[in-house]
Structures are given as C-alpha cells and as structure tokens.
Write a protein that holds these residues in place. Structure first.
Motif, short mmCIF file in Angstrom:
data_model
loop_
_atom_site.label_atom_id
_atom_site.label_comp_id
_atom_site.label_asym_id
_atom_site.label_seq_id
_atom_site.Cartn_x
_atom_site.Cartn_y
_atom_site.Cartn_z
N TRP A 9 0.80 -1.21 0.00
CA TRP A 9 0.00 0.00 0.00
C TRP A 9 0.84 1.28 0.00
CZ3 TRP A 9 -4.90 -0.90 -1.14
CH2 TRP A 9 -5.45 -2.14 -0.79
N ARG A 10 2.12 1.16 -0.36
CA ARG A 10 3.03 2.29 -0.27
C ARG A 10 2.55 3.52 -1.05
NH1 ARG A 10 6.41 4.51 3.10
NH2 ARG A 10 4.62 5.90 2.88
N ARG A 11 1.95 3.33 -2.21
CA ARG A 11 1.54 4.48 -3.04
C ARG A 11 0.32 5.18 -2.46
NH1 ARG A 11 1.34 2.94 -9.31
NH2 ARG A 11 0.92 5.18 -9.40
N GLN A 12 -0.44 4.49 -1.62
CA GLN A 12 -1.61 5.11 -1.00
C GLN A 12 -1.28 5.65 0.41
OE1 GLN A 12 -1.98 1.90 -2.64
NE2 GLN A 12 -2.46 3.22 -4.37
N PHE A 13 -0.48 4.89 1.16
CA PHE A 13 -0.15 5.31 2.51
C PHE A 13 0.74 6.55 2.46
CE2 PHE A 13 2.65 4.79 6.36
CZ PHE A 13 1.69 5.16 7.28
N GLY A 14 0.28 7.59 3.16
CA GLY A 14 0.99 8.85 3.14
C GLY A 14 0.59 9.75 1.99
N SER A 36 5.47 12.52 8.15
CA SER A 36 6.34 11.35 8.10
C SER A 36 5.55 10.09 8.40
CB SER A 36 7.47 11.48 9.13
OG SER A 36 6.93 11.45 10.46
N ASP A 37 6.11 8.94 8.00
CA ASP A 37 5.48 7.67 8.34
C ASP A 37 5.31 7.54 9.85
OD1 ASP A 37 5.47 7.14 5.67
OD2 ASP A 37 6.77 5.37 5.76
N GLU A 38 6.30 8.00 10.59
CA GLU A 38 6.25 7.90 12.05
C GLU A 38 5.07 8.69 12.61
OE1 GLU A 38 10.00 6.68 10.55
OE2 GLU A 38 8.97 8.62 10.29
N GLU A 39 4.80 9.85 12.06
CA GLU A 39 3.67 10.66 12.52
C GLU A 39 2.35 9.98 12.19
OE1 GLU A 39 1.92 15.24 12.07
OE2 GLU A 39 3.74 14.62 10.98
N PHE A 95 1.88 6.69 11.68
CA PHE A 95 1.75 5.50 12.51
C PHE A 95 1.38 5.87 13.94
CE2 PHE A 95 4.39 3.06 9.34
CZ PHE A 95 3.42 2.09 9.09
N ALA A 96 1.82 7.04 14.40
CA ALA A 96 1.47 7.48 15.75
C ALA A 96 -0.05 7.70 15.86
CB ALA A 96 2.22 8.77 16.09
N ILE A 97 -0.67 8.18 14.78
CA ILE A 97 -2.13 8.34 14.77
C ILE A 97 -2.81 6.98 14.91
CG2 ILE A 97 -4.11 8.99 13.35
CD1 ILE A 97 -2.36 11.19 12.12
N LEU A 98 -2.28 6.00 14.18
CA LEU A 98 -2.86 4.65 14.24
C LEU A 98 -2.61 4.02 15.60
CD1 LEU A 98 -1.85 3.33 10.68
CD2 LEU A 98 -3.93 4.55 11.37
N ASP A 99 -1.45 4.30 16.19
CA ASP A 99 -1.13 3.76 17.52
C ASP A 99 -2.07 4.31 18.59
OD1 ASP A 99 0.97 2.17 16.68
OD2 ASP A 99 2.48 3.73 16.99
#
Length: 324
Positions: A201-206, A301-304, A306-310
């Motif tokens: 899902w790289r092209r959609q994620f972010g 960023s991916d980290e930001e 993923f923090a929402i999902l966490d």
C-alpha cells in the motif's frame, strides 16, 4: 478482516460533523453507471452495488442534479420491483403445485419444492417491502460488503469532501482482474493490513487517506464445527467509529474502462475481545481529534502517521449477535 460494516450512508452526517462538501457529480455518475452497466450486460449483472441508505439521500432533491439521481433511483427500483413481483408470482405457482401434489400423493420431491417455494416467497416479499419503504433503517439500509459503494470522507485542496467509493480498493496501475482471486473469489483488498502499509500500500499510505464512519462491523469466524458463523461487533461506548482508510483513483491506461474510486479499511492486530470471539484482525478506529491530520497526510512522516494509528480508540467491541 472487516468484511462488512454498517457505514454512514446519509451524507448529511458528514456535512454536520466536518463541514464537508458533497461531490454530487460523482454520485450522479455512480447511479448513471449502475443503470448503464446493467443494461449493457443484458441483465447478467446487478450493476454497481449501492446500499438503500445512500438512495435515501435523494428522497427530497434540492437541485436539478439531485432530481436526476432521484429519477435514476426510481427507474432502477421500478425494474427491480417488476422482476421481484414476477418471481413472487412464479414461486406462488410453484408452491401451489407442490401443495397439490402433497395433497394427493406426498413425496420428498414435493415437500422439498414446498420448502423452497415458501422460503423464496418470504424472500421476495421482504425485498418488495424494502424497495417500497422510504423510512431509514440503518441496520438494513447502511450495511456494505466488498464491492459495495459507500460515502467516504477525503480532503481535496484543503476542503473535506464526501465522495462515493467502492469498498475494495484497486490501486492505480492494477489490472481489474486483480479484484478477484484465481478461483474467482473477491480479493482481500477491501482491507489494508497495517503491517503492509509501507509495502503493497506504499503508493496510498501517506498520500490518499480517507475516513469511513460506521456504527458496527461484522466478521466471519470459525464455528468450531467445520463451518463459519457471522459475528456483529459494536463499540460498547456507543460511539461512532472513525475507521482509517486508504483510497485510489484508478484510471484505465487504455481508456476503455470507466474511472474507479475505491477504498480499503486499515486493520491491525485484534483487540482482545475480538480475538476471544475468534477473529484475528480489527479495524483501526482513530480518535476524532486525529481525523484531519489523517486526512491530510502530505508532508507528514510515516512515524507521525503511525502514531495516529497507535493512538487509536479501544472502546471494547461487544458482540451484538451471532448468526450461524
């Protein structure tokens, strides 16, 4: 895997909650496409699968385009009602013939015909009643499955917008055949695994994020007898779920197939109560205060992300009902 959900079908809720605009042109194209696809395929297809709840958005049209959508819905329902009534009459004749045989010479075949016809009659009567009904019954009208359409929320040019999308994502560049497996089953791309967001899902994620608001979700689990059963889950808090999604705007490079807007719900490791009920995934229900950040991923960023999902909500998903 969230294979079904009772999603918000009435888009006024999105307007009140987010101040969203409605892409009425996209709704019109969807309904027009459903009618055209049905005709082209000579009644071998049901066309686009649209929940009744979405039809109810156009019960009292305010604009010319909304009136056109209402006309398309009326034409569609009229055809379906005529077909259902014809099938109902056919099954009533079948039942009468079976009962006549049972009255003179009972056989297993006649008894089976009686059972099938009786069930079919009940089904047709339910369909006809639902088609005529104009009141909103969310548990019946708002439920979607893979390949069905639902209103989802996205942000374009800084403005929240509600657009109808298909629940089974076809990433741009994919062949339409990938909507199905080699055995003809619907593919699993209606869900996007969290551990696959930076891969498949790289092209959609972010890049292309959406929200689906829903009240309940459904899963199929092992019944312990070699079969399966359906379980309905609902947040014990009664709060609407803000389900994090990805979407894609697919276009045919050959220009032969119509454009497709489609989406997938993101899933994670199961909540304990969901795992205890027998399922191994749970949709990610983000906190409302993170909604706009999720919908505007560009520059984050991916980290930001993923923090929402966490920081998702854990409302305890209680089992509403089970069906064999």
């Amino acid at each position: 895997m969230c294979y079904s959900a009772e999603a918000w079908a009435l888009y006024d809720g999105y307007v009140k909650e987010f101040g969203a605009d409605i892409d009425i042109k996209a709704f019109w194209e969807l309904y027009l496409g459903r009618d055209e696809r049905y005709r082209i395929r000579n009644k071998q297809s049901d066309g686009h699968k649209i929940p009744k709840g979405m039809d109810l958005n156009f019960l009292r049209p305010k604009t010319e385009l909304e009136r056109k959508i209402q006309d398309l819905i009326a034409e569609w329902n009229g055809t379906r009602l005529a077909e259902s009534q014809a099938e109902l009459d056919k099954q009533r004749e079948r039942l009468a013939a079976a009962e006549q045989k049972l009255a003179t010479k009972p056989t297993k075949t006649a008894a089976n015909e009686q059972r099938i016809a009786t069930n079919k009659i009940k089904q047709m009567e339910r369909w006809i009643a639902d088609a005529k009904r104009t009141s909103h019954q969310p548990s019946k009208d708002d439920r979607i499955f893979p390949l069905w359409y639902a209103p989802v929320l996205i942000v374009e040019n800084g403005q929240p917008i509600v657009r109808p999308m298909r629940y089974l994502c076809r990433p741009q560049g994919s062949d339409p055949s990938t909507d199905y497996t080699k055995t003809g089953q619907v593919s699993g791309k209606y869900n996007a695994r969290r551990d696959n967001l930076q891969k498949f899902w790289r092209r959609q994620f972010g890049s292309t994020h959406a929200l689906m608001l829903a009240e309940t979700f459904y899963e199929n689990v092992d019944d312990g007898k070699g079969g399966s059963k359906e379980i309905q889950f609902r947040p014990r808090t009664g709060q609407t779920m803000y389900i994090a999604c990805l979407y894609s705007h697919w276009t045919d490079p050959k220009g032969k197939e119509p454009d497709l807007w489609s989406f997938a719900a993101i899933t994670d490791e199961p909540e304990p109560e969901v795992a205890a009920a027998g399922h191994d995934r749970t949709i990610i229900n983000i906190k409302p205060e993170h909604a706009m950040a999720w919908l505007t991923p560009e520059g984050r960023s991916d980290e930001e992300l993923f923090a929402i999902l966490d920081d998702k909500r854990h409302p305890f998903y209680e089992v509403v009902k089970e069906a064999a």
